[in-house]
Design a protein around this motif. Structure first.
Motif, PDB file in Angstrom:
ATOM      1  N   ALA A 181      41.142  39.767  59.192  1.00  0.00           N
ATOM      2  CA  ALA A 181      40.835  39.082  60.722  1.00  0.00           C
ATOM      3  C   ALA A 181      40.636  37.552  60.907  1.00  0.00           C
ATOM      4  O   ALA A 181      39.639  37.292  59.980  1.00  0.00           O
ATOM      5  N   GLN A 182      41.444  37.036  61.326  1.00  0.00           N
ATOM      6  CA  GLN A 182      41.571  35.517  61.866  1.00  0.00           C
ATOM      7  C   GLN A 182      40.872  35.227  63.157  1.00  0.00           C
ATOM      8  O   GLN A 182      41.608  36.082  63.812  1.00  0.00           O
ATOM      9  N   HIS A 183      40.183  34.125  63.629  1.00  0.00           N
ATOM     10  CA  HIS A 183      39.962  34.646  64.829  1.00  0.00           C
ATOM     11  C   HIS A 183      39.726  32.943  65.435  1.00  0.00           C
ATOM     12  O   HIS A 183      39.848  31.994  64.423  1.00  0.00           O
ATOM     13  N   LEU A 230      52.599  36.891  70.554  1.00  0.00           N
ATOM     14  CA  LEU A 230      51.362  37.526  70.068  1.00  0.00           C
ATOM     15  C   LEU A 230      51.656  38.621  70.868  1.00  0.00           C
ATOM     16  O   LEU A 230      52.082  39.251  71.374  1.00  0.00           O
ATOM     17  N   PRO A 231      50.435  39.475  70.089  1.00  0.00           N
ATOM     18  CA  PRO A 231      50.614  40.786  70.320  1.00  0.00           C
ATOM     19  C   PRO A 231      49.749  40.959  71.611  1.00  0.00           C
ATOM     20  O   PRO A 231      49.301  40.026  72.439  1.00  0.00           O
ATOM     21  N   ILE A 251      46.804  40.237  73.405  1.00  0.00           N
ATOM     22  CA  ILE A 251      46.302  38.891  73.014  1.00  0.00           C
ATOM     23  C   ILE A 251      47.514  38.210  74.249  1.00  0.00           C
ATOM     24  O   ILE A 251      46.695  36.927  75.183  1.00  0.00           O
ATOM     25  N   ARG A 262      45.908  38.575  59.793  1.00  0.00           N
ATOM     26  CA  ARG A 262      46.483  37.625  58.862  1.00  0.00           C
ATOM     27  C   ARG A 262      46.178  37.976  57.058  1.00  0.00           C
ATOM     28  O   ARG A 262      45.210  37.842  56.927  1.00  0.00           O
ATOM     29  N   GLY A 312      50.538  30.095  59.618  1.00  0.00           N
ATOM     30  CA  GLY A 312      50.641  30.068  60.680  1.00  0.00           C
ATOM     31  C   GLY A 312      52.093  30.449  60.917  1.00  0.00           C
ATOM     32  O   GLY A 312      52.818  30.436  60.627  1.00  0.00           O
ATOM     33  N   ASP A 353      41.265  27.066  64.576  1.00  0.00           N
ATOM     34  CA  ASP A 353      40.661  28.331  63.976  1.00  0.00           C
ATOM     35  C   ASP A 353      39.466  28.341  64.056  1.00  0.00           C
ATOM     36  O   ASP A 353      39.059  27.436  63.680  1.00  0.00           O
ATOM     37  N   TYR A 367      40.811  35.053  70.860  1.00  0.00           N
ATOM     38  CA  TYR A 367      41.218  36.033  70.300  1.00  0.00           C
ATOM     39  C   TYR A 367      41.376  36.153  68.448  1.00  0.00           C
ATOM     40  O   TYR A 367      41.139  35.253  67.854  1.00  0.00           O
ATOM     41  N   GLU A 368      41.373  37.031  67.965  1.00  0.00           N
ATOM     42  CA  GLU A 368      41.917  37.669  66.718  1.00  0.00           C
ATOM     43  C   GLU A 368      42.992  38.225  66.548  1.00  0.00           C
ATOM     44  O   GLU A 368      43.483  39.200  67.074  1.00  0.00           O
ATOM     45  N   LEU A 369      43.299  37.313  65.475  1.00  0.00           N
ATOM     46  CA  LEU A 369      44.668  37.998  64.700  1.00  0.00           C
ATOM     47  C   LEU A 369      44.605  38.601  62.993  1.00  0.00           C
ATOM     48  O   LEU A 369      44.199  38.458  62.487  1.00  0.00           O
TER      49      LEU A 369
END
Ligand SMILES: Nc1nc2c(ncn2[C@@H]2O[C@@H]3COP(=O)(O)O[C@H]4[C@@H](O)[C@H](n5cnc6c(=O)[nH]c(N)nc65)O[C@@H]4COP(=O)(O)O[C@H]3[C@H]2O)c(=O)[nH]1
Length: 697
Positions: free
Chosen positions: A222-224, A188-189, A192, A218, A173, A243, A214-216
């Motif tokens: 997708a990781q929540h 962050l986006p 988000i 990686r 991360g 996570d 939220y979801e990124l």
């Protein structure tokens, strides 16, 4: 003066014995114990030995001065945190600076104001105690944070990271250098970051914990994450980020189990109902239309019963696969989420949702495509299986504005499509409900008809073409309905077959017809053959031969005078079982004929084996005669073939003299039709028979 609960120990380091004495006295007054050291070296040694709570250290001392002693104590782990107050000369600013550099906590200047020094000592002791407690709390917090897998950060009200500590579960991360001092929108986006900032404001306003999921993306997947925000002051929040990808995966799996049909993998009833609910809401808001298609396979039960459940299950899987392919084209689905537009409600029932419908034709086109897709054979375990589908369509908003009604109406329309001859697609209309209601009413009436004596028989004569004598009659059932008057068998016999009522009705017809034939014999001394129609359901009834035997036995009719009419479909349905039933009937000695010949498919080979005595040419071939040359050719061919198999040929539906003459020329044996006689009550036939006898006499 406030005193500490436990008596503290203060180390007094001074080379002047008078000063030491005064200090010890001052300490005693504020409730503290004192120990003395006459120089710096002794002070360091006593500190190690006694671990005092505070040290009062003079600067100027022999051997080791106060600065050196202070430094030595600080360098020792045992003395790292003990508060040290340096006693410096009057205006010696340099000494003060040196004292702090050596690690002193505070200083007092000579000449000493003794009462103030007592307070000063107590204050420094309390502060040192508070610092010690803070140090423990800090260590505890660090231990807790180190033990939890979450990442944590601190944000100020402006959204700038004050702190960032990556949790040991965070994998690859962000790190603190990516974050600290930067604004959250840079890290962050934006979408988000804005959600987090919004919740941060809420947290600061309410001082309650809030969380944001939220979801990124990686490494391509997708990781929540879940961030829990808690206020740590009026302008700061602490965020704990966990996570939750694994939990999301589990939730997704549970969702899939709850919303997927386990046999076919497509959405199930529950999923469809929820999709429908959402679509309804969306269409209401956007003023849009949509259609619900309800599909049911024709004769699926027969496939299941005859080929087994494994084949049935496999067929349903292939059907859903084909439906998936058929409903894929872009005109079906205007939005991404197409999978849920198709669902299996259960059994062989499937539904399709067509959103954003612009024209009804669109829904009909989809239904047509589905029907065509189902008609292609399915290959299962080396067998080609043919199925057809019946489809009902309901429309929003025309037909209803709630999910249950729309689904029910599509189902109703599907039943209507089935009743219209299967392999059909029908739109729902409100008149359909009326039709179905009257169908249901008719069924209720038919159940009572037998008991209420509402059924009766008419008899249509059959003539020998050459002698023009009556040689037989066909029994035709009628229903005198208390409200609707006489109802034709073409309306209620299919209903009787569908509901199984045909078995008791057929038995009544058989007994009544046999009894009538026997009465005519008694009244007129003439014997005519009585033909009775047998439906497929009756033919499959295992008690059939028993019923026939008992009807003959009770009425005393000779089996030779009873003819049972079967359709080609009935005979060909299950050739093996048919042979056994026919053999039983043959042994009883009744006469068998095939009704409506030419309209179905029958194998000549079977006809020979079945020991059928007569073929009745369907009236659709006769009605066009003599003009229709094709039908004329077929009629001649049937007569020739039947004669080749030593069968008698009966022509049905003879309506004109010309037809009769032609049939005579073709060598047909028997004729039946309006030209020679309509179906009439038993008494009329008796009169005809008596007339014939009298005329002959
Ligand atoms: N256009 C025309 N029609 C003629 C002519 N001559 C006779 N018909 C009609 O043709 C039908 C002949 O019966 P089906 O083919 O066995 O066809 C029968 C038979 O399949 C069924 N049915 C009648 N009674 C019974 C019964 O007791 N049991 C069973 N299972 N079916 C029955 O209902 C069908 C219709 O019976 P019905 O309405 O009585 O109609 C009868 C009869 O009235 C003609 O010259 N022109």
């Amino acid at each position: 003066m406030a005193c500490p609960t436990k008596r503290g120990v203060v180390l007094v380091a001074d080379d002047d014995p008078v000063m030491r004495l005064l200090m010890l006295q001052m300490l005693g007054q504020v409730g503290l114990d004192g120990v003395e050291a006459e120089d710096g070296a002794r002070a360091v040694a006593l500190m190690r030995e006694l671990r005092p709570d505070l040290i009062l250290m003079d600067v100027d001392m022999p051997n080791m001065d106060g600065f050196a002693a202070c430094k030595a104590i600080r360098d020792d782990a045992a003395g790292a945190t003990v508060p040290i107050i340096m006693v410096t000369g009057g205006d010696d600013i340099e000494a003060v600076t040196n004292a702090y550099e050596a690690g002193a906590t505070d200083f007092v200047s000579k000449p000493i104001n003794w009462p103030i020094l007592g307070h000063r000592v107590l204050y420094v002791l309390r502060a040192s105690d508070a610092i010690a407690r803070l140090r423990i709390a800090d260590a505890q917090n660090r231990a807790v944070l180190a033990a939890i897998p979450d990442t944590f950060f601190r944000l100020n009200r402006d959204g700038v990271y004050l702190d960032y500590e990556r949790g040991h579960d965070a994998g690859a991360g962000l790190s603190d250098s990516d974050c600290v001092g930067r604004h959250i929108t840079e890290v962050l986006p934006r979408e988000i970051a804005e959600r987090l900032l919004e919740q941060m404001e809420n947290v600061l306003a309410t001082q309650q914990i809030r969380s944001v999921e939220y979801e990124l993306l990686r490494g391509g997947s997708a990781q929540h994450f879940e961030a829990r925000l808690v206020a740590t002051g009026p302008t700061e929040v602490l965020g704990l980020v966990r996570d939750i990808s694994e939990r999301k995966r589990t939730e997704e799996q549970i969702r899939r189990l709850a919303y997927c049909d386990s046999l076919t993998g497509i959405p199930n009833r529950q999923a469809f109902l929820e999709t429908l609910e959402r679509e309804l809401h969306r269409s209401k808001m956007g003023n849009k239309k949509f259609a619900v298609l309800f599909m049911d396979l024709d004769a699926f039960k027969r496939i299941n019963d005859t080929l087994g459940h494994n084949v049935g299950d496999h067929l349903l899987q292939l059907v859903s696969e084909r439906l998936r392919e058929t409903t894929r084209p872009s005109d079906m689905v205007s939005r991404g989420d197409q999978a849920t537009n198709l669902a299996r409600l259960g059994g062989d029932e499937f539904t399709i949702l067509i959103p954003d419908l612009e024209r009804v034709e669109h829904a009909l086109n989809v239904a047509h495509r589905v029907k065509e897709a189902m008609r292609r054979p399915f290959l299962i375990e080396g067998n080609e299986i043919f199925v057809t589908a019946s489809i009902g369509i309901s429309l929003f908003p025309e037909d209803g504005d709630d999910c249950n009604s729309l689904l029910k109406y599509a189902d109703t329309a599907m039943y209507h499509a089935k009743n219209c001859g299967k392999n059909n697609a029908k739109l729902y209309s409100s008149s359909l409900t009326m039709q179905i209601m009257s169908h249901v009413k008719l069924e209720v009436g038919l159940r009572k008809a037998l008991g209420n004596d509402e059924l009766y028989l008419l008899y249509q004569p059959q003539f020998d073409v050459h002698s023009t004598e009556i040689v037989g009659v066909e029994a035709l059932v009628r229903w005198r309905h208390p409200e609707r008057g006489v109802i034709s068998p073409t309306e209620f016999i299919p209903l009787a077959e569908e509901t199984g009522l045909i078995v008791p009705i057929g038995e009544w017809v058989l007994r009544t017809a046999c009894s009538q034939a026997r009465n005519w014999q008694r009244q007129t001394r003439r014997s005519v053959r009585m033909a009775v129609n047998l439906s497929a359901k009756q033919f499959k009834d295992e008690n059939l031969s028993q019923i026939v035997l008992s009807a003959l036995h009770e009425t005393g009719l000779d089996p030779r005078f009873l003819e049972l009419e079967l359709t080609e479909g009935t005979l060909m349905d299950d050739a093996k079982a048919t042979l056994a039933t026919l053999e039983q009937l043959r042994r009883i000695g009744v006469y068998l004929s095939i009704d409506d010949f030419g309209t179905g498919y029958s194998s000549m080979n079977y006809l020979k084996r079945f020991d059928v005595r007569a073929l009745k040419i369907d009236r659709s071939f006769i009605c066009g005669l003599p003009q229709d040359s094709e039908n004329a050719a077929i009629t001649r061919a049937i007569i020739a073939m039947a004669h080749g198999l030593k069968m008698v040929v009966v022509a049905e539906g003879v309506e004109t003299g010309e037809q009769l003459v032609l049939l005579q020329q073709y060598g047909c044996d028997l004729v039946q039709g309006y030209h020679l006689g309509h179906p009439v009550p038993g008494d009329s036939i008796a009169q005809k028979l008596v007339g014939v006898v009298q005329a002959a006499g």
